[in-house]
Scaffold this motif. Sequence first.
Motif, PDB file in Angstrom:
ATOM      1  N   THR A  29      -6.940  -8.004  -3.630  1.00 28.82           N
ATOM      2  CA  THR A  29      -6.287  -7.302  -2.521  1.00 28.82           C
ATOM      3  C   THR A  29      -7.249  -7.146  -1.348  1.00 28.82           C
ATOM      4  O   THR A  29      -6.897  -7.434  -0.201  1.00 28.82           O
ATOM      5  CB  THR A  29      -5.784  -5.916  -2.975  1.00 28.82           C
ATOM      6  N   ALA A  30      -8.467  -6.695  -1.628  1.00 35.08           N
ATOM      7  CA  ALA A  30      -9.457  -6.501  -0.570  1.00 35.08           C
ATOM      8  C   ALA A  30      -9.769  -7.811   0.141  1.00 35.08           C
ATOM      9  O   ALA A  30      -9.827  -7.864   1.374  1.00 35.08           O
ATOM     10  CB  ALA A  30     -10.731  -5.890  -1.148  1.00 35.08           C
ATOM     11  N   ALA A  76     -10.392  -0.885  -0.954  1.00 37.66           N
ATOM     12  CA  ALA A  76     -10.042  -1.677  -2.139  1.00 37.66           C
ATOM     13  C   ALA A  76     -11.294  -2.203  -2.836  1.00 37.66           C
ATOM     14  O   ALA A  76     -11.364  -2.237  -4.065  1.00 37.66           O
ATOM     15  CB  ALA A  76      -9.111  -2.822  -1.748  1.00 37.66           C
ATOM     16  N   ILE A 104       0.834  -1.205   0.000  1.00 39.29           N
ATOM     17  CA  ILE A 104       0.000   0.000   0.000  1.00 39.29           C
ATOM     18  C   ILE A 104       0.871   1.258   0.000  1.00 39.29           C
ATOM     19  O   ILE A 104       0.568   2.229  -0.695  1.00 39.29           O
ATOM     20  CB  ILE A 104      -0.979  -0.012   1.192  1.00 39.29           C
ATOM     21  N   HIS A 141      -7.848  -5.185  -7.383  1.00 34.97           N
ATOM     22  CA  HIS A 141      -8.586  -4.565  -6.281  1.00 34.97           C
ATOM     23  C   HIS A 141      -9.380  -5.588  -5.469  1.00 34.97           C
ATOM     24  O   HIS A 141      -9.317  -5.593  -4.237  1.00 34.97           O
ATOM     25  CB  HIS A 141      -9.502  -3.461  -6.806  1.00 34.97           C
ATOM     26  N   ASP A 181      -4.020   6.143   0.170  1.00 36.64           N
ATOM     27  CA  ASP A 181      -3.353   4.862   0.362  1.00 36.64           C
ATOM     28  C   ASP A 181      -2.208   4.958   1.369  1.00 36.64           C
ATOM     29  O   ASP A 181      -2.051   4.076   2.220  1.00 36.64           O
ATOM     30  CB  ASP A 181      -2.822   4.323  -0.967  1.00 36.64           C
ATOM     31  N   ASP A 198     -12.563   0.670  -4.770  1.00 32.64           N
ATOM     32  CA  ASP A 198     -11.800   0.840  -6.011  1.00 32.64           C
ATOM     33  C   ASP A 198     -12.272  -0.159  -7.069  1.00 32.64           C
ATOM     34  O   ASP A 198     -12.419   0.184  -8.242  1.00 32.64           O
ATOM     35  CB  ASP A 198     -10.301   0.665  -5.758  1.00 32.64           C
TER      36      ASP A 198
END
Length: 157
Positions: A111-112, A87, A18, A108, A57, A90
């Motif tokens: 990652t989330a 995320a 990040i 995204h 971020d 996003d």
Amino acid sequence: MSLKKINTVLAVAFILFILWFGSEFILRPEVVAPGFGLPNQPSGDGGGFLIVKGTRDVVLALVLVVLLAAGHRRALGWALLVEALAAYGDMANVLAHHGSVATALGVHGLTATLMVVNGLLIMRETRRSEARDSAGPDGSIAIRRASRSRVEGGLSG
């Protein structure tokens, strides 16, 4: 390797990722923007929004740094769960603006989801350590109950 070490390694990896990604959006937004997944880059003064994303971020990463460094692991777990929403947001933004589905889901969304998994694992780890800390020598929670009874008895008597 213990659950705590795995969780710490994952949290540090997220922090570094990040921080790197946010810094790139601040320092070189025109280079990183195409990888975000949106079909068009902002034009004119719209590039400032990329720097806003980078700043967001970096701040999100710094919150995780502070919680990890201070040893507030349960709060770190909660923060990872909440920050995963950024995320997911996003991802939704890229999809809503007809951007790259592969980037939306593969960058995204993944990652989330990994942040949620890490947050839940930390919550599990801290729940176990809290239970161990409050248990008596035989594994019971009699100490906590006795303490609570004294407090309640003192308040009513």
